[in-house]
Design a protein around this motif. Structure first.
Motif: not given
Length: 805
Positions: A738-764
């Motif tokens: 079913r649709t579900q949540s992936s493993s999760w990670g943790r990141f930090g940032t400051r208030a008002g900062a714009t964050c851009r997210f991209t997905l790079d290939d990994g390895f399996n």
């Protein structure tokens, strides 16, 4: 056909059709059914275990039924006295006898069949025909496991694959990374180094996708994580066990070069994709215990994301050993900087294991932790034994963790406490190879009672069924017991390779004290033999002898047995013969723990959590223990309220029984403000506040079933926030229903900062060249596959201290 005919002429094997599950393949391996009773009907069972087998047959043997019926008669006598005699055994009303002739041909007989074992090239010479005959039988089993070709239905469409190596067992005629590696580590390198090395080479692979091995050599080698939970690595990450076996075979220069190259590449890759910097541990499933609902909460049967996020004792200890080996090899290659780095990483990992996994109230190391460090009141013998054997556990902790692990008259279970709602396989079971690792740990910590107990269990299992079986039911040591839906072991195989290795190791190491001293096959003789075993092994003799490839060991008794442990007093070596005069010492032995409850309570349903004004209202059924963000919050009865705090609040619950045992955890419920970001990549988000954030993906991955495959989707989430350095987080998306949540990670940032997210290939694992031969699912012969359907990006604020010590 020529080799099969030679096998038939070499030995004779007679058994009852249901006693040893002698299927057609076993008949072809020169087993003849005994005409002592009509064949029973077979019942087909589907196994969801570590070898991805489509099915296997299992029928309740008469011997196991007899054992079950007589269980109530078992007594809490010392394990070495539990039915073992010099010339046979009596176990709950069943007698097994053994005879031999002057040519050292042994006949092992039980009420419903027999096995005749031809003279073997190596032998032990003791006062016990049973001990000596079972050593001969282990050699014969190893010969049957020694092949020129292997096969598995999921590779090359089941066609034979040339490989002069060991198969895993009768029912598993293939080479599997962990089975082979543990078997070699238990001593198979000593009995057939060429075949051992060939098998390890078969499990080493290059990469078939250009540019897929980030941060490593241009042409790296990796040991394979076999097809497994949710699409394999990095849900399971114990492929580093390969190095546990390989370290014994470094006398071959070319192979040693491959080992060092693969070790560097594998450690770098696991550091990139499986290491959690905050907790200092490697993620991934427990080694060998990879039938999810047998040892993990039942809800992981179709929700393996939890396992991908979690941390296992055994797998972390294996990484520690791999780092230690890397430091040693780097020194040999005069790479001082690399050696220092590996050594520092190993020391930090050892410290993290001891901080995170040690449970002081139990005096044992826990088997696994949740992804945020949530403790689980569950334990496994392999993880504990490896921790002791490796030196991760030292001093009093090493002694206590083994002594506090419960055992039963038949032997030591591989997990504790057991699961009342699961059939017998890993649950409520003895596995001889794990018993041998426990024996090693008992030798390391000088616990004579435990040494004798594990020796007796390994001997008894082999004798009862005329082969070194894969596993046994805990209470009866039956190879199958009928209990309706809880029947088991669900699947069981004669001449299972690591069980064969366990018997050979029990003789050479557990009794005669032969152990490796450093790398490249250097050995020493260091007996630690319980005096309780002297009557069976020595009888009226003054000495016993073992003949192994290229060496002979003789142990001589002292004049007095005024102690509980026999160790070396004097030792002399002449040519290939080592003679050890023993002395008796009295050590402060710790008693076997035989009073533990068998089952843990069943895990509860997930707590119901809803917002009521400024509070969370939590409702559960009955009295339960509540956990919040990885830490015990307290016991609640039916319902409770909790003031809402900033950040994500993740709740789970457990039950506590009258004896103080805690169940496994319920599913986790996370509440709080979550930002859902869809659209095309790259995706963008502006942080409303400063702090740490949890990020995951809603996804679906239907490229394989939950229990097998090589197509877990593995990506690298790249986060670029204004004013901050780039952050890269591995994201794992296991096979899902079913649709579900992936493993999760943790990141930090400051208030008002714009964050851009991209997905790079990994390895399996589908990126490895070896899996071009995989025909049992996607990502194999049809080409590499590392994809999932990705929906929303999920971002939630983390509460202060979430997942901290």
């Amino acid at each position: 056909m020529a080799r099969r005919a030679k096998t038939d002429a070499r030995h004779e094997y007679v058994c009852n059709h249901w006693l040893l599950q002698c299927d057609a393949a076993y008949h072809a391996g020169s087993i003849v059914p005994a005409d002592v009773a009509p064949a029973r009907s077979h019942r087909s069972v589907v196994t969801d275990d570590h070898h991805d087998s489509p099915s296997a047959t299992a029928s309740p043997p008469v011997l196991s039924l007899l054992l079950g019926a007589a269980l109530a008669a078992s007594a809490a006598t010392p394990a070495w006295q539990e039915g073992l005699a010099q010339d046979g055994l009596d176990w709950h009303g069943v007698h097994v006898g053994i005879e031999h002739d002057a040519q050292h041909r042994y006949t092992l007989a039980w009420p419903y069949g027999q096995r005749v074992i031809a003279p073997q090239p190596l032998r032990s010479d003791t006062a016990s025909p049973l001990f000596d005959g079972l050593f001969a039988m282990a050699q014969d089993d190893l010969a049957l496991d020694s092949v020129e070709a292997i096969r598995d239905g999921a590779f090359d469409h089941g066609q034979p694959i040339p490989c002069r190596c060991f198969v895993t067992g009768l029912k598993w005629p293939y080479v599997w990374t962990r089975d082979l590696s543990y078997a070699i580590d238990l001593g198979l390198w000593r009995f057939d180094p060429a075949r051992s090395r060939n098998g390890l080479k078969f499990k080493l692979s290059g990469v078939r996708v250009t540019g897929a091995a980030q941060g490593t050599d241009s042409k790296p080698y990796y040991p394979m994580q076999d097809t497994g939970s949710g699409g394999s690595w990095p849900i399971s990450t114990d492929r580093v066990v390969w190095f546990l076996g390989a370290r014994h075979l470094l006398d071959d220069a070319a192979f040693a070069g491959d080992v060092y190259q693969a070790l560097g590449a594998t450690l770098a890759q696991d550091r990139q994709y499986a290491f959690d910097q905050r907790l200092g541990l490697y993620r991934g499933e427990t080694s060998f215990l990879d039938w999810r609902e047998q040892s993990y909460p039942a809800w992981t049967a179709d929700e393996v994301g939890f396992i991908a996020q979690s941390f296992a004792l055994s797998t972390n200890v294996l990484h520690y050993q791999a780092l230690q080996l890397a430091a040693t090899l780097a020194d040999q290659h005069h790479e001082a900087k690399a050696a220092t780095g590996y050594r520092n990483d190993a020391a930090a990992l050892k410290a993290a294991i001891n901080v995170r996994f040690w449970r002081a109230d139990r005096g044992m190391y826990m088997s696994y932790l949740g992804g945020d460090g949530t403790p689980y009141d569950t334990y496994d013998l392999l993880g504990i034994a490896l921790a002791v054997d490796s030196g991760v556990a030292d001093g009093e902790r090493a002694r206590r963790t083994l002594a506090n692990y419960p055992t039963w008259p038949a032997g030591s279970p591989v997990i504790w406490p057991e699961r009342a709602d699961q059939p017998v396989y890993h649950n409520r079971a003895i596995w001889p190879f794990v018993s041998m690792y426990a024996l090693r740990a008992a030798r390391e910590t000088q616990q004579p009672a435990r040494i004798a107990h594990e020796i007796a269990s390994i001997m008894r299992g082999a004798a009862l069924y005329g082969s070194n079986m894969e596993n046994y039911e805990l209470l009866t040591q039956g190879q199958h017991v009928d209990e309706g839906k809880l029947s088991g072991p669900v699947v069981n195989s004669p001449r299972q390779l690591w069980s064969v290795a366990a018997y050979l190791a029990m003789v050479s190491e557990g009794v005669f004290g032969l152990e490796e001293n450093g790398l490249k096959g250097n050995e020493r003789v260091a007996p630690k033999l319980p005096t309780a075993l002297v009557p069976m092994l020595f009888g009226t003799r003054h000495a016993i002898t073992l003949e192994l490839p290229g060496r002979r060991i003789t142990l001589q008794l002292p004049a007095a047995l005024d102690g509980n442990l026999l160790v070396a007093d004097q030792q002399r070596t002449q040519g290939n013969t080592t003679t050890v005069t023993l002395k008796a010492v009295q050590v402060a032995d710790l008693p076997l723990r035989t009073d533990a409850p068998l089952y843990a309570p069943l895990a509860p349903a997930a707590p119901h959590v809803q917002a009521v004004g400024t509070h969370w209202q939590i409702r559960v059924e009955g009295r339960q223990r509540l956990y919040l963000n990885g830490m015990a919050h307290g016991d609640i009865d039916a319902s409770s309220t909790l003031a809402r705090q900033p950040g994500l609040a993740c709740f789970s619950a457990t039950r506590i029984d009258a004896q103080g045992l805690e169940s496994l955890h319920s599913p986790t419920v996370c509440v709080g403000d979550t930002n859902r970001i869809g659209g095309d990549w790259p995706r963008q988000w502006t942080a409303p506040a400063s702090g740490d954030w949890r990020v995951a993906l809603d996804y679906a991955n239907d490229h394989g079933p939950i229990n097998t495959g090589i197509t877990a989707a593995v990506k690298m989430l790249v986060i670029r926030c204004d004013g901050s350095a780039e952050q890269r987080l591995p994201i794992v998306m296991p096979h899902s229903v079913r649709t579900q949540s992936s493993s999760w990670g943790r990141f930090g940032t400051r208030a008002g900062a714009t964050c851009r997210f991209t997905l790079d290939d990994g390895f399996n694992m589908s990126y490895l060249a070896h899996f071009a031969h995989y025909t049992g699912g996607q990502g194999g012969s049809d080409g590499p596959l590392n994809r999932a359907v990705v929906h929303d990006l999920l971002i939630a604020p983390l509460a202060p201290g979430h997942g901290s010590p």
